[in-house]
Design a protein around this motif. Sequence first.
Motif, PDB file in Angstrom:
ATOM      1  N   VAL A 111      -7.285  -3.131   7.016  1.00 42.22           N
ATOM      2  CA  VAL A 111      -6.316  -3.355   5.940  1.00 42.22           C
ATOM      3  C   VAL A 111      -6.369  -2.184   4.978  1.00 42.22           C
ATOM      4  O   VAL A 111      -7.377  -1.462   4.891  1.00 42.22           O
ATOM      5  N   THR A 112      -5.268  -1.964   4.262  1.00 49.08           N
ATOM      6  CA  THR A 112      -5.230  -0.943   3.207  1.00 49.08           C
ATOM      7  C   THR A 112      -4.704  -1.586   1.925  1.00 49.08           C
ATOM      8  O   THR A 112      -3.926  -2.547   1.964  1.00 49.08           O
ATOM      9  N   ARG A 113      -5.123  -1.038   0.813  1.00 47.35           N
ATOM     10  CA  ARG A 113      -4.643  -1.469  -0.499  1.00 47.35           C
ATOM     11  C   ARG A 113      -4.359  -0.218  -1.327  1.00 47.35           C
ATOM     12  O   ARG A 113      -5.160   0.737  -1.321  1.00 47.35           O
ATOM     13  N   THR A 114      -3.235  -0.209  -2.044  1.00 46.62           N
ATOM     14  CA  THR A 114      -2.760   1.008  -2.716  1.00 46.62           C
ATOM     15  C   THR A 114      -2.436   0.735  -4.176  1.00 46.62           C
ATOM     16  O   THR A 114      -1.953  -0.351  -4.535  1.00 46.62           O
ATOM     17  N   ARG A 115      -2.670   1.746  -5.003  1.00 45.57           N
ATOM     18  CA  ARG A 115      -2.307   1.713  -6.421  1.00 45.57           C
ATOM     19  C   ARG A 115      -1.709   3.073  -6.775  1.00 45.57           C
ATOM     20  O   ARG A 115      -2.267   4.114  -6.440  1.00 45.57           O
ATOM     21  N   THR A 116      -0.573   3.073  -7.469  1.00 47.30           N
ATOM     22  CA  THR A 116       0.056   4.316  -7.939  1.00 47.30           C
ATOM     23  C   THR A 116       0.213   4.259  -9.450  1.00 47.30           C
ATOM     24  O   THR A 116       0.754   3.281  -9.993  1.00 47.30           O
ATOM     25  N   LEU A 117      -0.278   5.298 -10.118  1.00 42.22           N
ATOM     26  CA  LEU A 117      -0.188   5.382 -11.576  1.00 42.22           C
ATOM     27  C   LEU A 117       1.043   6.188 -11.990  1.00 42.22           C
ATOM     28  O   LEU A 117       1.661   6.875 -11.171  1.00 42.22           O
ATOM     29  N   ASP A 118       1.389   6.115 -13.272  1.00 40.80           N
ATOM     30  CA  ASP A 118       2.484   6.943 -13.782  1.00 40.80           C
ATOM     31  C   ASP A 118       1.982   8.290 -14.297  1.00 40.80           C
ATOM     32  O   ASP A 118       2.735   9.080 -14.851  1.00 40.80           O
ATOM     33  N   HIS A 119       0.685   8.550 -14.097  1.00 39.58           N
ATOM     34  CA  HIS A 119       0.092   9.837 -14.459  1.00 39.58           C
ATOM     35  C   HIS A 119      -1.011  10.143 -13.444  1.00 39.58           C
ATOM     36  O   HIS A 119      -1.524   9.233 -12.777  1.00 39.58           O
ATOM     37  N   PRO A 120      -1.417  11.397 -13.313  1.00 36.23           N
ATOM     38  CA  PRO A 120      -2.458  11.731 -12.332  1.00 36.23           C
ATOM     39  C   PRO A 120      -3.822  11.172 -12.736  1.00 36.23           C
ATOM     40  O   PRO A 120      -4.125  11.014 -13.920  1.00 36.23           O
ATOM     41  N   PHE A 121      -4.620  10.867 -11.717  1.00 33.68           N
ATOM     42  CA  PHE A 121      -6.023  10.531 -11.979  1.00 33.68           C
ATOM     43  C   PHE A 121      -6.703  11.781 -12.530  1.00 33.68           C
ATOM     44  O   PHE A 121      -6.673  12.839 -11.917  1.00 33.68           O
ATOM     45  N   ARG A 122      -7.348  11.639 -13.690  1.00 35.74           N
ATOM     46  CA  ARG A 122      -7.918  12.807 -14.356  1.00 35.74           C
ATOM     47  C   ARG A 122      -9.376  13.050 -13.994  1.00 35.74           C
ATOM     48  O   ARG A 122      -9.852  14.170 -14.048  1.00 35.74           O
ATOM     49  N   ASP A 123     -10.118  12.006 -13.699  1.00 33.39           N
ATOM     50  CA  ASP A 123     -11.521  12.187 -13.361  1.00 33.39           C
ATOM     51  C   ASP A 123     -12.002  10.976 -12.574  1.00 33.39           C
ATOM     52  O   ASP A 123     -11.289   9.985 -12.425  1.00 33.39           O
ATOM     53  N   LEU A 124     -13.211  11.074 -12.042  1.00 24.69           N
ATOM     54  CA  LEU A 124     -13.752  10.012 -11.212  1.00 24.69           C
ATOM     55  C   LEU A 124     -13.936   8.723 -11.999  1.00 24.69           C
ATOM     56  O   LEU A 124     -13.790   7.623 -11.445  1.00 24.69           O
ATOM     57  N   ARG A 125     -14.219   8.849 -13.306  1.00 28.19           N
ATOM     58  CA  ARG A 125     -14.372   7.645 -14.119  1.00 28.19           C
ATOM     59  C   ARG A 125     -13.101   6.814 -14.117  1.00 28.19           C
ATOM     60  O   ARG A 125     -13.148   5.582 -14.141  1.00 28.19           O
ATOM     61  N   GLU A 126     -11.952   7.493 -14.100  1.00 22.40           N
ATOM     62  CA  GLU A 126     -10.682   6.768 -14.094  1.00 22.40           C
ATOM     63  C   GLU A 126     -10.414   6.125 -12.740  1.00 22.40           C
ATOM     64  O   GLU A 126      -9.749   5.098 -12.642  1.00 22.40           O
ATOM     65  N   VAL A 127     -10.954   6.708 -11.695  1.00 21.83           N
ATOM     66  CA  VAL A 127     -10.733   6.182 -10.351  1.00 21.83           C
ATOM     67  C   VAL A 127     -11.563   4.929 -10.084  1.00 21.83           C
ATOM     68  O   VAL A 127     -11.106   3.987  -9.428  1.00 21.83           O
ATOM     69  N   LEU A 128     -12.798   4.897 -10.597  1.00 24.64           N
ATOM     70  CA  LEU A 128     -13.748   3.844 -10.240  1.00 24.64           C
ATOM     71  C   LEU A 128     -13.229   2.418 -10.472  1.00 24.64           C
ATOM     72  O   LEU A 128     -13.362   1.565  -9.581  1.00 24.64           O
ATOM     73  N   PRO A 129     -12.620   2.097 -11.620  1.00 18.74           N
ATOM     74  CA  PRO A 129     -12.138   0.711 -11.798  1.00 18.74           C
ATOM     75  C   PRO A 129     -11.071   0.323 -10.782  1.00 18.74           C
ATOM     76  O   PRO A 129     -11.016  -0.829 -10.350  1.00 18.74           O
ATOM     77  N   HIS A 130     -10.251   1.299 -10.388  1.00 18.42           N
ATOM     78  CA  HIS A 130      -9.212   1.015  -9.399  1.00 18.42           C
ATOM     79  C   HIS A 130      -9.819   0.780  -8.018  1.00 18.42           C
ATOM     80  O   HIS A 130      -9.338  -0.069  -7.256  1.00 18.42           O
ATOM     81  N   LEU A 131     -10.873   1.514  -7.700  1.00 18.95           N
ATOM     82  CA  LEU A 131     -11.556   1.277  -6.431  1.00 18.95           C
ATOM     83  C   LEU A 131     -12.072  -0.160  -6.363  1.00 18.95           C
ATOM     84  O   LEU A 131     -11.899  -0.857  -5.356  1.00 18.95           O
ATOM     85  N   ALA A 132     -12.701  -0.598  -7.440  1.00 19.50           N
ATOM     86  CA  ALA A 132     -13.248  -1.954  -7.471  1.00 19.50           C
ATOM     87  C   ALA A 132     -12.138  -2.999  -7.381  1.00 19.50           C
ATOM     88  O   ALA A 132     -12.254  -3.995  -6.656  1.00 19.50           O
ATOM     89  N   GLU A 133     -11.056  -2.760  -8.111  1.00 15.73           N
ATOM     90  CA  GLU A 133      -9.957  -3.731  -8.100  1.00 15.73           C
ATOM     91  C   GLU A 133      -9.287  -3.801  -6.728  1.00 15.73           C
ATOM     92  O   GLU A 133      -8.968  -4.886  -6.232  1.00 15.73           O
ATOM     93  N   LEU A 134      -9.075  -2.647  -6.111  1.00 11.39           N
ATOM     94  CA  LEU A 134      -8.454  -2.641  -4.784  1.00 11.39           C
ATOM     95  C   LEU A 134      -9.360  -3.317  -3.758  1.00 11.39           C
ATOM     96  O   LEU A 134      -8.888  -4.045  -2.883  1.00 11.39           O
ATOM     97  N   LEU A 135     -10.676  -3.086  -3.868  1.00  8.08           N
ATOM     98  CA  LEU A 135     -11.604  -3.732  -2.950  1.00  8.08           C
ATOM     99  C   LEU A 135     -11.588  -5.244  -3.143  1.00  8.08           C
ATOM    100  O   LEU A 135     -11.694  -6.007  -2.158  1.00  8.08           O
ATOM    101  N   ASP A 136     -11.430  -5.701  -4.389  1.00  6.17           N
ATOM    102  CA  ASP A 136     -11.362  -7.140  -4.657  1.00  6.17           C
ATOM    103  C   ASP A 136     -10.144  -7.786  -4.010  1.00  6.17           C
ATOM    104  O   ASP A 136     -10.131  -9.015  -3.809  1.00  6.17           O
ATOM    105  N   ARG A 137      -9.150  -6.991  -3.675  1.00  8.32           N
ATOM    106  CA  ARG A 137      -7.937  -7.524  -3.051  1.00  8.32           C
ATOM    107  C   ARG A 137      -8.074  -7.599  -1.523  1.00  8.32           C
ATOM    108  O   ARG A 137      -7.103  -7.851  -0.825  1.00  8.32           O
ATOM    109  N   THR A 138      -9.272  -7.350  -1.023  1.00  9.50           N
ATOM    110  CA  THR A 138      -9.556  -7.498   0.405  1.00  9.50           C
ATOM    111  C   THR A 138     -10.578  -8.614   0.600  1.00  9.50           C
ATOM    112  O   THR A 138     -11.061  -9.208  -0.368  1.00  9.50           O
TER     113      THR A 138
END
Length: 366
Positions: free
Chosen positions: A307-334
């Motif tokens: 399975v895949t889960r995707t998130r698109t922001l209205d601005h670029p990911f600026r650093d890994l700190r910004e990515v981490l919460p989205h990784l956790a949230e996307l994983l929770d959707r599996t």
Amino acid sequence: MAQDQLPAPNTARKILHIDLDAFYAAVEQRDFPELRGRPVVVGGAPNSRGVVATCSYEARAFGIRSAMPASQAYRLCPEAVFVQPRFEVYRAISLEMRAIFLEFTELVEPVSLDEAYLDVSARSLSFDSALGIAREIKRRIRETTGLTASAGVSYNKFLAKIASDRNKPDGLCLILPEQGRNLVADLPIRAFHGIGRATEAKLRALGIERGRDLQRWPLARLIRQFGKAGEHYHRIAHGIDERPVLPNRSRKSWGAETTFPTDLSDKAEMIASLARLAEEVLRRLARQGLEARGLTIKVKYDNFQQVTRTRTLDHPFRDLREVLPHLAELLDRTAAGTRKVRLLGVSFSSLERPSPAGQLDLFTLD
């Protein structure tokens, strides 16, 4: 558009599809003479959970194929030699090959390290001339790299790809405009480049086994079944493909994935693995001067369901700190955590160049 309203194919184009035969395995056999004539598998070790990247023709005779689990490849051919890929070597050879292409035309569209489309229409007034160019490119590749390539020549990309697959290895095939539609009519659906296993299964369930079956279907009915892709299937079934050769085709996404030695059940371990993969890809993007607004995770469970889960922001990911919460949230959707996981992947898409103000540090974690 009704079937009788199909546009006439543009037969003035002269398109080549060139790809190196069993590329990774051929390089290993070239560099290590003791491997010549033996079944060689490039990819994961036979006692690992890795997969086959490619294999030699000797290994293919045993039924081994790309993307097959390495353990299955070993069961099919216990005497096969399993080697780890050397991507830095393959990339260097790929650059040599593309330099040869550019001596003949600037219209070169790389598809992967070992294959590309070329539009030689400006240099070829006839298909005999285009065939001569393909023959010379094959000769130059063998002379420069010591490897063989297969070449297909036709009036569009779809048929050039079909042609390059017909006489492997070291093949050379020409499909003329007057041959295109009839050749496609006899082609099994599984041989249509761009039609994967899921689409093939759906087509066969509808009674479409060969190109001639697809030719009988009205466009409107194909669109109802397959959406926009139905129009593409309708055209290629009649030997029509107006896609241009795009020399500056931009890469749409960058990603990385890993298969674990043992299945994971701890979500904290999964998040840590996703973070490492994301960091790796972000570094590669930074080296290319790119930022991304899209983030996708891939999860393959222990039964190989994916399975895949995707998130698109209205601005670029600026650093890994910004990515981490989205990784956790996307994983929770599996179902990860309640189901064991054998593979995780991360990819970034919606790529763009950073603003002139510059990038923040992608990898600072306080």
